[in-house]
Design an enzyme around this catalytic site. Structure first.
Site, PDB file in Angstrom:
ATOM      1  N   GLU A   1      -4.903  -9.960  -3.270  1.00  0.00           N
ATOM      2  CA  GLU A   1      -3.895 -10.856  -2.685  1.00  0.00           C
ATOM      3  C   GLU A   1      -2.673 -10.997  -3.578  1.00  0.00           C
ATOM      4  O   GLU A   1      -2.807 -11.181  -4.795  1.00  0.00           O
ATOM      5  CB  GLU A   1      -4.540 -12.228  -2.464  1.00  0.00           C
ATOM      6  N   HIS A   2      -1.531 -10.943  -2.936  1.00  0.00           N
ATOM      7  CA  HIS A   2      -0.243 -11.006  -3.640  1.00  0.00           C
ATOM      8  C   HIS A   2      -0.129  -9.909  -4.691  1.00  0.00           C
ATOM      9  O   HIS A   2       0.444 -10.117  -5.758  1.00  0.00           O
ATOM     10  CB  HIS A   2      -0.033 -12.395  -4.276  1.00  0.00           C
TER      11      HIS A   2
ATOM     12  N   GLY B   1      -2.287 -17.148   9.143  1.00  0.00           N
ATOM     13  CA  GLY B   1      -2.382 -16.282   7.973  1.00  0.00           C
ATOM     14  C   GLY B   1      -3.139 -15.004   8.284  1.00  0.00           C
ATOM     15  O   GLY B   1      -3.668 -14.335   7.397  1.00  0.00           O
ATOM     16  N   LEU B   2      -3.209 -14.654   9.568  1.00  0.00           N
ATOM     17  CA  LEU B   2      -3.982 -13.477   9.986  1.00  0.00           C
ATOM     18  C   LEU B   2      -3.052 -12.382  10.514  1.00  0.00           C
ATOM     19  O   LEU B   2      -3.451 -11.540  11.299  1.00  0.00           O
ATOM     20  CB  LEU B   2      -5.019 -13.889  11.049  1.00  0.00           C
ATOM     21  N   SER B   3      -1.793 -12.422  10.073  1.00  0.00           N
ATOM     22  CA  SER B   3      -0.799 -11.400  10.423  1.00  0.00           C
ATOM     23  C   SER B   3      -0.479 -11.350  11.910  1.00  0.00           C
ATOM     24  O   SER B   3      -0.389 -10.269  12.507  1.00  0.00           O
ATOM     25  CB  SER B   3      -1.242 -10.013   9.957  1.00  0.00           C
TER      26      SER B   3
ATOM     27  N   SER C   1       2.330 -11.974  13.130  1.00  0.00           N
ATOM     28  CA  SER C   1       3.646 -11.346  13.306  1.00  0.00           C
ATOM     29  C   SER C   1       3.563  -9.830  13.133  1.00  0.00           C
ATOM     30  O   SER C   1       4.192  -9.082  13.877  1.00  0.00           O
ATOM     31  CB  SER C   1       4.678 -11.955  12.354  1.00  0.00           C
TER      32      SER C   1
ATOM     33  N   GLU D   1      10.380  -7.051   9.723  1.00  0.00           N
ATOM     34  CA  GLU D   1       9.949  -8.335   9.158  1.00  0.00           C
ATOM     35  C   GLU D   1      10.882  -8.770   8.025  1.00  0.00           C
ATOM     36  O   GLU D   1      11.294  -9.913   7.935  1.00  0.00           O
ATOM     37  CB  GLU D   1       8.501  -8.203   8.648  1.00  0.00           C
TER      38      GLU D   1
ATOM     39  N   ASP E   1       0.247  -6.144   5.608  1.00  0.00           N
ATOM     40  CA  ASP E   1      -0.115  -6.542   6.973  1.00  0.00           C
ATOM     41  C   ASP E   1       0.126  -5.421   7.982  1.00  0.00           C
ATOM     42  O   ASP E   1      -0.715  -5.146   8.840  1.00  0.00           O
ATOM     43  CB  ASP E   1       0.701  -7.778   7.392  1.00  0.00           C
TER      44      ASP E   1
ATOM     45  N   TYR F   1       7.080 -17.963  -1.011  1.00  0.00           N
ATOM     46  CA  TYR F   1       6.678 -16.561  -1.117  1.00  0.00           C
ATOM     47  C   TYR F   1       7.717 -15.776  -1.925  1.00  0.00           C
ATOM     48  O   TYR F   1       7.381 -15.024  -2.839  1.00  0.00           O
ATOM     49  CB  TYR F   1       6.518 -15.974   0.290  1.00  0.00           C
TER      50      TYR F   1
HETATM   51  C1  GLA Z   1       1.428 -12.020   3.290  1.00  0.00           C
HETATM   52  C2  GLA Z   1       2.411 -10.858   3.192  1.00  0.00           C
HETATM   53  C3  GLA Z   1       1.740  -9.629   2.594  1.00  0.00           C
HETATM   54  C4  GLA Z   1       1.030  -9.981   1.292  1.00  0.00           C
HETATM   55  C5  GLA Z   1       0.157 -11.216   1.468  1.00  0.00           C
HETATM   56  C6  GLA Z   1      -0.459 -11.679   0.186  1.00  0.00           C
HETATM   57  O1  GLA Z   1       0.413 -11.738   4.207  1.00  0.00           O
HETATM   58  O2  GLA Z   1       2.894 -10.526   4.482  1.00  0.00           O
HETATM   59  O3  GLA Z   1       2.694  -8.620   2.400  1.00  0.00           O
HETATM   60  O4  GLA Z   1       1.939 -10.141   0.246  1.00  0.00           O
HETATM   61  O5  GLA Z   1       0.884 -12.293   2.022  1.00  0.00           O
HETATM   62  O6  GLA Z   1      -1.380 -10.756  -0.280  1.00  0.00           O
END
Ligand code: GLA
Length: 412
Positions: free
Chosen positions: A45-46, A141-143, A145, A187, A199, A251
């Site tokens: 993550e990140h 937080g499940l993408s 978009s 995006e 994502d 972010y």
């Molecule tokens: C969001 C961003 C991704 C990634 C995550 C963290 O989902 O869209 O690109 O940075 O946060 O891992």
């Protein structure tokens, strides 16, 4: 306690709902319906924007887009939420955030993909009518978009004969890598969220039954069998339903911290840091040390977890270590990266106390979802424990999903 499970639409239901909305709105039948999944990231993550590895799976929850090209350059977009007011845009006028012609709201994700494809040399495109029907929880937080962007990308790809996506059963991975870049451009530039490529890659390049080991240094991937069910396990997703937005400043600030740390350390990206001790000594500020420590340790954890998955079934010590890596990931995101929140921490702690092997926040943080690796037979019990903890803390009830690695973007 009554639990709220967010079920995924079947392919037939999704197709039908999107096509029906299209016909009701535009008065004719769409050419076809394409769809793309949301994702959960198992670990990593990140780190995508630091060149590190990630390990997402595609969810069974998808965004469906009924689509038909037009003779002109107009885009007409509708979703169940905007039924009364169809968004109308002109492909010749769409412009990045902050410029005249910027697009607001969800239409940015759809129109942005057409814009990005043209910018990347895949135009001129026709305008189009499109109706969206998505069951990826919004803001979870499940993408959600990325699912819109990627469904749009495969729809345009096939309808315009670009030849980049291939099919769900025979995906063209090199072509999909180009579509990932276009979805990410949409995006970053049109929607104005400066995210990495995790994502969109998950939505376009995952395979059903597999986790995707993604190396963000060069965006190369490896598909790793991830059949938890046959191993008596399950991945429980807890959608905290707490507000979550990546377009806000946090972010971007984390990204800026990482870039500053890399600059001070004289490396291109934090993935290039080899010696954590030396890097800690070399950085000037405590905040930068913490951000760097998360990224460097998360990269090591992700690599370790990927190796364990490749070694064999998740059982015994292997399962324990995988769980511990997930737990450490959360703690590092909470303490060093500071992107967790009360709702995520309560979910993670309650799941752990209920016997989960590992639990962590997933995605960008500040709300969104957490995941817990549990025995299949303890799914319900773990969800109950989390719901109970929410109720005791006076938090709104969370929603639950069982994450089964599913198919990538395309026509189902
Ligand atoms: C969001 C961003 C991704 C990634 C995550 C963290 O989902 O869209 O690109 O940075 O946060 O891992």
């Amino acid at each position: 306690m009554e639990l709220s499970w967010s079920a995924a639409l079947s392919a037939e239901e999704g197709r039908e709902l999107a096509a029906q909305l299209f016909e009701e709105t535009f008065g004719y039948q769409p050419q076809d319906v394409w769809s793309a999944p949301g994702r959960v990231n198992v670990i990593g993550e990140h780190v995508d924007y630091n060149g590190g590895p990630c390990l997402p799976i595609a969810l069974p929850h998808r965004a469906f887009i009924a689509y038909a090209p037009r003779e002109d350059r107009l885009l007409r977009l509708v979703s169940p939420q905007t039924r009364e007011a169809v968004d109308e845009l002109d492909l010749d006028r769409i412009a990045p955030r902050g410029c005249e012609g910027e697009v607001s709201g969800w239409a940015a994700y759809l129109s942005g993909v057409a814009w990005a494809l043209e910018k990347s040399g895949y135009g001129p495109l026709h305008g189009f009518d499109a109706a969206l029907y998505s069951c990826v929880p919004r803001g979870g937080g499940l993408s959600s978009s990325a699912a819109l962007e990627c469904a749009m990308a495969v729809a345009i790809d096939e309808a315009e004969g670009l030849g980049l996506a291939g099919s769900v059963s025979e995906p063209n991975d090199a072509g999909r890598t180009i579509l990932v870049e276009c979805a990410r451009m949409a995006e970053n530039q049109i929607a104005g969220a400066n995210t990495g490529g995790l994502d969109q890659t998950a939505s376009l390049r995952c395979l059903s039954g597999h986790a995707l080991a993604l190396d963000c240094r060069d965006m190369s991937v490896e598909h790793i069998p991830f059949d938890l069910e046959s191993q008596g396990l399950a991945l429980l997703v807890i959608d905290t339903r707490a507000a979550h937005s990546l377009a806000d400043g946090q972010y971007g600030q984390r990204r800026a911290d990482c870039e500053e740390a890399a600059r001070q350390l004289g490396v291109e990206q934090l993935v290039d840091v080899e010696d954590l001790e030396a890097a800690t000594q070399a950085l000037s500020e405590e905040r930068l040390i913490k951000r760097m420590r998360h990224v460097v340790s998360e990269i090591a954890r992700t690599r370790a977890l990927i190796e364990l998955l490749k070694e064999g079934p998740l059982e015994g010590d292997r399962l324990k270590v995988v769980g511990a890596l997930m737990n450490d990931s959360h703690d590092s995101l909470r303490d060093d990266y500071e992107v967790s929140c009360l709702e995520l921490d309560v979910a993670v702690e309650a799941a752990r106390a209920a016997g989960a092997y590992g639990a962590r926040m997933t995605g960008g943080g500040f709300g969104g979802s957490a995941i817990a690796l549990v025995d299949r037979e303890r799914l319900e019990e773990t969800a109950q424990a989390v719901a109970q903890a929410y109720s005791e803390r006076g938090l709104d009830a969370p929603a639950f999903i069982v994450a089964v690695p599913s198919a990538p973007a395309g026509k189902l």
